[in-house]
Design a protein around this motif. Structure first.
Motif, PDB file in Angstrom:
ATOM      1  N   ASP A  89      22.368  12.934  97.929  1.00  0.00           N
ATOM      2  CA  ASP A  89      21.733  12.525  95.672  1.00  0.00           C
ATOM      3  C   ASP A  89      21.937  11.597  95.201  1.00  0.00           C
ATOM      4  N   LYS A 124      19.436   9.322  92.992  1.00  0.00           N
ATOM      5  CA  LYS A 124      19.785   9.125  91.500  1.00  0.00           C
ATOM      6  C   LYS A 124      20.013   7.618  91.002  1.00  0.00           C
ATOM      7  N   LYS A 174      26.006  15.372  99.435  1.00  0.00           N
ATOM      8  CA  LYS A 174      25.614  14.893  97.404  1.00  0.00           C
ATOM      9  C   LYS A 174      25.641  13.155  97.616  1.00  0.00           C
TER      10      LYS A 174
END
Length: 434
Positions: free
Chosen positions: A270, A274, A267
Motif C-alpha cells: 500500500d 501511495k 502495508k
C-alpha cells in the motif's frame, strides 16, 4: 559463528585470534588459491556451454526500479493455508494471484542461513559447503546484481535493522557492490516485535526503509526482515488468526508470526502505491530458509497430513517466490522446479542485463526444472534424489524409482555445487585469475 564481535565478547580475544589464525592457515596457506589450467577450463566450459532457453519477458522491466524483500523464515506451506476459517497469509495470497507466483521454489542455503540466501540472490553462486561465504570469503571479487545495476546508473542499498557486524555484512556488502548499508543504527527503534523481543517490527522497518530509499534515480534496494525469526515468540497480540490446535507450539507460534508479517507486507505494498512506486518497480518477495528445525517438525507433518520421512521433508523445503512486473499482466503460477540460484538470471532477463556468470537459469524460460540442495539432494520435475539415502523417488507418487536411470543427470547437477565451491575458494573472478 555469526558475528566476530560476539565471538570476542563471549569467547575472548585470544580465542578469536587463535580461531582466526587456524582458519587462515587452513584456507590460505594449506590450499592453493590459484586456479589450475584444468580448473579454469572447467569454468570456461560451464559458462560458454550454458543454454539460453528463450526470451520470454526479455527487457520487460528494463530501467525499472528493483525492490527485493527477503522474508525471514517464510515457507511455502504457510501460503494459501486456512486455519479455523482464516487465511494465514491473505496479502501474500492476493499478491501471488495478481502477479507471478513460483510455488516449486527451493531454498539452497547452507551454514550461512539468511546470509546464504542473500548471496544466492545477488551472485547466482551456491553457498559453500562449510561455514558461511559472508564470514570466510567476504573480500572476494564477485560478479553481482548490485555491481551490474550500478554500472547502469542505479543506486544500490541493503536494509537490515540489526548489528552491521552480524554475518559480517558491513564487509561483505562492499564486495557485493552496495552503495549503502542501512543497519539498526540508522533506524528509529520505535517498536519491538519478534525474535525474543529485540527486533525492530517489520511494520516500522518497511515504513522507515521506504523513507530512506533514494528515488531520484533508478534504485535497487534489498529489504531483509527480522520479526519472524525463530523462535517466533511475542506475537500473541499481533496475530489475527486462531492457530488451534497448535496453540503454544513452535508451529502455532510460527503461523502467528507469519500472519503478522503478511499484514506488514500488505502495508508495504500500500505504501509503495501511495508513493507512486509500485507501477515503476519490480517487486520480488521470497523466503530465505526453513521455518522449523527438523526435530520440531512433528506438527508440520500433521498440518500437511504427510508421513514424517526424508522424501516429505525435502518436499516441504520450498519457499514462496512472488514477482511483480510493472506493465505485465500476471496471475500465473509457475511450478517448474527451481531454486534461489535461479533468481538473478531471471531478473537479468527481465531487466535486459547481460549477466553471463550465473549458475542458475531464467525461470520464465527454463524448460526442465531442477534444484540442487546443499546436502547434495536433487529435486527435479520428475523425481527427488535423497542424498542421505542415495535413493530416488517419483516426485508425485513418492514411490521408489530406479536411481540408475538418472544417475548421470544427478551427478551433473551435483557438480554445480563443487564448481561453485571451487570458484569461491579460489576467488576466481579477480582480475589476475579470470
Amino acid at each position: 559463528m555469526y558475528d566476530n564481535n560476539q565471538i570476542i565478547k563471549n569467547m575472548g580475544i585470544l580465542y578469536f585470534h587463535g580461531n582466526d589464525v587456524f582458519n587462515f592457515i587452513k584456507d590460505d596457506l594449506l590450499k592453493s588459491k590459484t586456479l589450475t589450467a584444468d580448473e579454469k577450463k572447467q569454468m570456461d566450459d560451464f559458462y560458454k556451454n550454458k543454454q539460453v532457453f528463450g526470451d520470454r519477458f526479455k527487457g520487460a522491466a528494463k530501467g525499472k526500479n528493483l525492490l527485493i524483500v527477503q522474508v525471514e523464515s517464510l515457507q511455502g506451506f504457510a501460503m494459501n493455508k486456512t486455519l479455523n476459517g482464516k487465511e494465514i497469509t491473505p496479502n501474500l495470497n492476493k499478491l501471488a494471484k495478481e502477479n507471478f507466483y513460483f510455488d516449486n521454489y527451493y531454498y539452497q542455503v547452507k551454514g550461512g542461513n539468511t546470509s546464504d540466501a542473500e548471496f544466492l540472490t545477488n551472485t547466482s553462486l551456491y553457498p559453500i559447503n562449510e561455514g558461511a561465504v559472508f564470514l570466510r570469503y567476504p573480500t572476494n571479487v564477485y560478479n553481482s546484481l548490485p555491481h551490474a545495476l550500478k554500472s547502469r546508473g542505479y543506486s544500490t542499498s541493503s536494509f537490515h535493522a540489526y548489528n552491521p557486524s552480524f554475518w559480517n555484512r558491513a564487509i561483505m556488502y562492499r564486495s557485493l557492490g552496495y552503495d549503502r548499508f542501512i543497519s539498526y543504527k540508522d533506524f528509529n527503534i520505535d517498536e519491538f516485535v519478534g525474535w525474543g523481543g529485540y527486533a525492530l517490527s517489520d511494520e516500522s522497518f518497511f515504513r522507515q526503509s521506504l523513507e530512506k530509499i533514494d528515488t531520484t534515480s533508478p534504485f535497487y534496494s534489498m529489504l531483509i526482515t527480522l520479526s519472524s525469526h525463530h523462535p517466533y515468540d511475542f506475537f500473541a497480540d499481533k496475530s489475527n488468526v486462531d492457530v488451534n490446535p497448535y496453540d503454544n507450539t513452535v508451529l502455532g507460534n510460527y503461523l502467528g508470526a507469519i500472519n503478522y508479517v503478511d499484514r506488514c507486507i500488505g502495508k508495504l505494498i500500500d505504501d509503495l502505491k501511495k508513493r507512486s512506486l509500485y507501477d515503476n518497480t519490480v517487486v520480488v518477495i521470497y523466503g530465505d530458509h526453513s521455518a522449523l528445525p527438523r526435530p520440531q517438525a512433528g506438527d508440520l507433518y500433521r498440518l500437511e497430513n504427510v508421513e514424517p520421512n526424508n522424501f516429505n521433508w525435502i518436499k516441504l523445503q520450498k519457499v514462496p517466490l512472488i514477482i511483480h512486473i510493472p506493465g505485465v499482466e500476471g496471475g500465473q503460477t509457475i511450478s517448474t522446479a527451481s531454486g534461489q540460484v535461479d533468481l538473478l538470471p531471471t531478473l537479468a532477463n527481465l531487466m535486459d542485463i547481460d549477466f553471463p556468470y550465473s549458475m542458475g537459469q531464467d525461470m520464465f524460460n527454463k524448460k526442465e526444472g531442477y534444484a540442487l540442495l546443499r546436502d547434495s539432494s536433487v529435486v527435479t520435475d520428475k523425481y527427488i534424489y535423497v542424498a542421505s539415502e542415495d535413493k530416488a523417488y517419483d516426485v508425485k507418487g513418492s514411490s521408489l524409482i530406479n536411481k540408475n536411470e538418472y544417475q548421470n543427470e544427478i551427478t551433473e547437477i551435483q557438480q554445480l555445487g563443487n564448481l561453485s565451491d571451487l570458484m569461491i575458494r579460489k576467488n576466481a573472478f579477480k582480475a589476475d585469475s579470470y
